[in-house]
Design a protein around this motif. Structure first.
Motif, PDB file in Angstrom:
ATOM      1  N   LEU A 180       0.822  -1.209   0.000  1.00  0.00           N
ATOM      2  CA  LEU A 180       0.000   0.000   0.000  1.00  0.00           C
ATOM      3  C   LEU A 180       0.856   1.259   0.000  1.00  0.00           C
ATOM      4  CD1 LEU A 180      -2.831  -1.049   2.475  1.00  0.00           C
ATOM      5  CD2 LEU A 180      -2.987  -0.789  -0.002  1.00  0.00           C
ATOM      6  N   ALA A 181       1.973   1.230   0.716  1.00  0.00           N
ATOM      7  CA  ALA A 181       2.865   2.391   0.743  1.00  0.00           C
ATOM      8  C   ALA A 181       3.520   2.590  -0.621  1.00  0.00           C
ATOM      9  CB  ALA A 181       3.933   2.207   1.821  1.00  0.00           C
ATOM     10  N   ILE A 237       2.146   1.984  -3.442  1.00  0.00           N
ATOM     11  CA  ILE A 237       1.124   2.551  -4.321  1.00  0.00           C
ATOM     12  C   ILE A 237       1.118   4.076  -4.219  1.00  0.00           C
ATOM     13  CG2 ILE A 237      -1.384   2.693  -4.682  1.00  0.00           C
ATOM     14  CD1 ILE A 237      -1.537  -0.248  -4.023  1.00  0.00           C
ATOM     15  N   ALA A 238       1.655   4.612  -3.149  1.00  0.00           N
ATOM     16  CA  ALA A 238       1.699   6.068  -2.967  1.00  0.00           C
ATOM     17  C   ALA A 238       2.516   6.764  -4.051  1.00  0.00           C
ATOM     18  CB  ALA A 238       2.266   6.419  -1.597  1.00  0.00           C
ATOM     19  N   GLY A 239       3.289   6.017  -4.819  1.00  0.00           N
ATOM     20  CA  GLY A 239       4.067   6.610  -5.906  1.00  0.00           C
ATOM     21  C   GLY A 239       3.233   6.975  -7.117  1.00  0.00           C
ATOM     22  N   GLY A 252       0.356   8.786  -7.220  1.00  0.00           N
ATOM     23  CA  GLY A 252      -0.110  10.173  -7.138  1.00  0.00           C
ATOM     24  C   GLY A 252       0.921  11.190  -7.597  1.00  0.00           C
ATOM     25  N   THR A 255       6.209  12.973  -1.430  1.00  0.00           N
ATOM     26  CA  THR A 255       5.210  11.996  -1.012  1.00  0.00           C
ATOM     27  C   THR A 255       5.579  10.605  -1.513  1.00  0.00           C
ATOM     28  OG1 THR A 255       3.531  13.713  -1.161  1.00  0.00           O
ATOM     29  CG2 THR A 255       2.758  11.462  -1.039  1.00  0.00           C
ATOM     30  N   GLY A 256       5.975  10.509  -2.759  1.00  0.00           N
ATOM     31  CA  GLY A 256       6.381   9.217  -3.309  1.00  0.00           C
ATOM     32  C   GLY A 256       7.618   8.656  -2.636  1.00  0.00           C
ATOM     33  N   TYR A 301       8.607   9.299   0.464  1.00  0.00           N
ATOM     34  CA  TYR A 301       8.226   8.847   1.799  1.00  0.00           C
ATOM     35  C   TYR A 301       7.534   7.496   1.737  1.00  0.00           C
ATOM     36  CZ  TYR A 301       9.221  13.513   3.643  1.00  0.00           C
ATOM     37  OH  TYR A 301       9.825  14.678   4.005  1.00  0.00           O
ATOM     38  N   GLY A 302       6.673   7.292   0.759  1.00  0.00           N
ATOM     39  CA  GLY A 302       6.011   6.003   0.599  1.00  0.00           C
ATOM     40  C   GLY A 302       7.004   4.892   0.325  1.00  0.00           C
TER      41      GLY A 302
END
Length: 85
Positions: free
Chosen positions: A20-21, A23-25, A27, A67-68, A70-71
């Protein structure tokens, strides 16, 4: 049948959380593509403002990319460091 231990449950939850983390890439990728397109459009409209447009676009892309990153860091920590065990 073997029962599921607490350690197995934590490892499974860590793997799901890492997925799930990662997948943050998605956005930031969409946001940066949108920003680059709008930046090219702005330079096409006002070529004399190219320096300001590119500077602002790169700053926005750098902020969006955090954000990406950090994910990705969270995913790597969950997969390899295993902080919950």
């Amino acid at each position: 049948m073997d029962s599921i231990t607490g350690k197995d449950l934590i490892l499974a939850a860590s793997a799901i959380g890492a997925g799930l983390a990662a997948i943050a890439g998605i956005g930031p990728g969409i946001g940066q593509g949108f920003a680059a397109g709008k930046g090219a459009e702005a330079v096409g409209r006002q070529p004399e403002a190219q320096g300001d447009v590119i500077r602002t676009m790169l700053l926005g892309a750098a902020v969006a990319e955090t954000t990406g990153i950090y994910g990705l860091i969270i995913a790597l920590i969950l997969l390899f460091v295993k902080p919950l065990i």
